[in-house]
Design an enzyme around this catalytic site. Sequence first.
Site, PDB file in Angstrom:
ATOM      1  N   ILE A 458     -96.469  58.554  -6.315  1.00  0.00           N
ATOM      2  CA  ILE A 458     -95.210  57.914  -5.557  1.00  0.00           C
ATOM      3  C   ILE A 458     -95.935  57.108  -4.126  1.00  0.00           C
ATOM      4  O   ILE A 458     -95.585  56.881  -3.022  1.00  0.00           O
ATOM      5  CB  ILE A 458     -94.120  59.090  -4.725  1.00  0.00           C
ATOM      6  CG1 ILE A 458     -94.620  60.082  -4.205  1.00  0.00           C
ATOM      7  CG2 ILE A 458     -93.105  58.887  -5.434  1.00  0.00           C
ATOM      8  CD1 ILE A 458     -93.558  60.880  -3.144  1.00  0.00           C
ATOM      9  N   ARG A 624    -107.293  74.579   0.077  1.00  0.00           N
ATOM     10  CA  ARG A 624    -107.678  73.626  -0.648  1.00  0.00           C
ATOM     11  C   ARG A 624    -107.464  72.444  -0.602  1.00  0.00           C
ATOM     12  O   ARG A 624    -106.140  71.874  -1.321  1.00  0.00           O
ATOM     13  CB  ARG A 624    -108.597  74.518  -1.640  1.00  0.00           C
ATOM     14  CG  ARG A 624    -109.673  74.068  -2.317  1.00  0.00           C
ATOM     15  CD  ARG A 624    -110.182  75.001  -2.094  1.00  0.00           C
ATOM     16  NE  ARG A 624    -111.115  74.488  -3.637  1.00  0.00           N
ATOM     17  CZ  ARG A 624    -112.213  74.953  -4.340  1.00  0.00           C
ATOM     18  NH1 ARG A 624    -111.371  75.826  -5.456  1.00  0.00           N
ATOM     19  NH2 ARG A 624    -113.218  74.037  -5.309  1.00  0.00           N
ATOM     20  N   ASN A 627    -108.530  66.318  -3.475  1.00  0.00           N
ATOM     21  CA  ASN A 627    -108.966  65.359  -3.001  1.00  0.00           C
ATOM     22  C   ASN A 627    -108.692  65.256  -1.299  1.00  0.00           C
ATOM     23  O   ASN A 627    -108.283  64.358  -1.119  1.00  0.00           O
ATOM     24  CB  ASN A 627    -108.718  63.683  -3.954  1.00  0.00           C
ATOM     25  CG  ASN A 627    -109.015  62.342  -3.844  1.00  0.00           C
ATOM     26  OD1 ASN A 627    -110.099  61.884  -3.077  1.00  0.00           O
ATOM     27  ND2 ASN A 627    -109.156  62.442  -4.580  1.00  0.00           N
ATOM     28  N   GLU A 701     -95.925  65.657   3.417  1.00  0.00           N
ATOM     29  CA  GLU A 701     -95.224  65.052   4.691  1.00  0.00           C
ATOM     30  C   GLU A 701     -94.967  66.256   6.248  1.00  0.00           C
ATOM     31  O   GLU A 701     -94.954  66.208   7.026  1.00  0.00           O
ATOM     32  CB  GLU A 701     -93.435  66.076   4.388  1.00  0.00           C
ATOM     33  CG  GLU A 701     -92.523  66.036   3.315  1.00  0.00           C
ATOM     34  CD  GLU A 701     -91.633  66.362   2.464  1.00  0.00           C
ATOM     35  OE1 GLU A 701     -92.392  67.108   1.527  1.00  0.00           O
ATOM     36  OE2 GLU A 701     -90.807  66.071   2.482  1.00  0.00           O
TER      37      GLU A 701
HETATM   38 MO1  MOS Z   1     -89.537  64.322   0.992  1.00  0.00          MO
HETATM   39  S1  MOS Z   1     -88.377  64.136   1.358  1.00  0.00           S
HETATM   40  O1  MOS Z   1     -89.171  66.060   0.218  1.00  0.00           O
HETATM   41  O2  MOS Z   1     -90.065  63.189  -0.505  1.00  0.00           O
END
Ligand code: MOS
Length: 740
Positions: A458, A624, A627, A701
Amino acid sequence: MTQHTESSIGAGHIRVEGPLKVTGRARYAADHGLPGMLHAVPVCATVGKGRILGIETGVARGMPGVRKVYTRENIGRFPRVDESAAKLDEYRPPMEDDEIRYYGQYVALVVADTLEQAMAAAAAVAVQYDAQTPDVSMDLAPDDEPRVDTERGDAPGAYAQAGIRIDHTYTTPPETNNPLEMHATVAVYDGRAFTLYESSQGIVNHRVAMARMLDVPEDSVRVVTEHVGSGFGSKLWPWGHSLLAAAAARDLGSPVKLVLSRRMMFHNVGHRSNTSQRVRLSATRDGRLTSLRHDYLFHVAMDEYHKENCGEATGFLYSTPNLRAAYGSARRNIAPTTSMRGPGAVPGLYAIESAMDELAIELGMDPVELRLRNEPEQDEAAGLPFSSRHLRECLLQGAERFGWARRDPRVGSMRRDGLVLGWGMAACSWMAVRLKAQASVALRADGTARVASATQDIGTGTYTVMAQMAGSVLGLPPDRIEVALGDTALPPGPTSGGSMATGSLVPAVLAAARDAVRQLAACAARAGLPQLAGVAADDLRLTGGRLHGAGRPPSSGVPFQDVLRAAGIERIEGHGQSEGSDADPRAKRHSMHSFGAHFVEVTWEPAIARLRVARVVTVIDAGRIINPRTGRNQIEGAVVMGVGMALLEETSYDSRQGAPVNNNLADYMVATHADAPDIDVHFVEHPDTVLNELGTRGIGEIGLAGVAAAITSAVHHATGVRVRDLPVKVETLLQAQSAD
Ligand code: MOS
């Protein structure tokens, strides 16, 4: 032994799909064009509550290029998906009935030869409503009795007896996810099966949901997502437009493209609920928490339920004998809510970490010191040891890198170049979960390898880290490894959500690569290659792409493609799979989370009321790092999003018809490059081998959690104004100033 190639775990390899993206060759969902493709444009309700009395489609149907106008009368029935089968945020299929629950709800769909014709005809569809005033109130009186997340000891009792207490309510507004790439579907139906080109964070779930609603077997739906221009949670689960496009493609026998407008992104693909969170803390004089209470509320849509889990980190972040976290929700005529980056914990930690800062001030104690004094030995909510927790190190390293020791705690006391400086900090946390996953790794006669899993990239670097994972076993550099993902024809992979994709792929990809090497060794033993004569299959190793005897130099061996050639085969394919951490006994005996600390400098110019976030130091404990380049990029992006959350982002609804009024990127402000501070990201790398053998946790996140609290604490330090209602507004700072 570690391979010091660029594919090594921990190497900062550049994104393998980077050249495709910067040359415009990366195909996103809406980039797919097919012969005879039609264009669909939904018609959205212009009232936020009521009933459809009638839909006049005659004019639209007569317009140039229009193939069909769908309403509830002619679109057919879609079975609802059972929650145990697939996840959606809106289980009610589009146009299921005549009731309007929120502004923007789909009421019709126009399909035409061109996008312009479809847009013109959609505007000519006339809908008659029996309209009522929608309830889009931001006040959050809960619908039901509070539900308890976690409770220990007697928080109300301890609070009542305490000498030092904090009791404040913090609010956060609805936020709209706003990925750069619009949600889009290109649906193809060949008379038997569907191919859906999607912008999805979870193609495996998407396939199941679509198959159920289209009432076809799962193997009659293929979902393809090659690249995603971000999702921030809004693309985790399927939304109605995908179903509409697929249904129209089947009905009309032509491919159908449906791309949401930015406007529609504000009401058809989710948003983060507003929250109201009351936090009560009590402490001893020396700063030990004697109680913590977190009571939070959030809005939900009328017939759907999504919990904004603000209490995610509350139970285990700090040590205290008495704690209670509880929640309630309020139904509103607002479109369905969803996960937005760091769902729950992000607004939750804004409240908890703001309250901790207020407590530190009350105690006259440094806020870093207050956190250090309340560091728990174990997860006191679950009664389990942490798999790996290094928050203390994050706090100390962050303070050191930031120069926190030079902080003068007096409000407005620090200045530089005529600017008032504010320094604030906050801790953060995010869950670590491993999802079940499968992968395959193929060795091919041309000397390249291919690693595959039906997961998605993503924008976070999944292509690159998958190449690194496979390369670490095969000893191949990334340019000899093709990565295949984003296609449900591949072995089922994890959803790109909850910061779980990378850590979930580790065991499956490593197992698949090892399986391929095993098969190659067996194949070599059978082929009887002279260079490997006398070496048993078990004693063969693959290093730098060469198969050789253990304990002998790789140069003594044979390139793997020569083994394939000698054996007369084109490719060898290894398979790997792993269960999720919820089915792993060792994982279940641990509390698994990532941790971190943010240190923020704001500058305040009272004369012109200009507030800026100038500098951020973030130290993250996420195990760890596979990248560091793509990893750092994740945290930097999250910190910038935190600046937006603290200072800019807020979706506003018109109380008359329930419309999100700032439904565009001119009025709904997100942080831009010009708002981005100087960001120093540092990882403390302690591998968490409870989660997977490489010890890697997710990082998508956590970088957002806590940032807003660090900023508002810095704003308080600069101005003396404690902002408990996000976003920080200049007028709030000015009012407080003029009241002085
Ligand atoms: Mo994230 S809000 O779990 O795409």
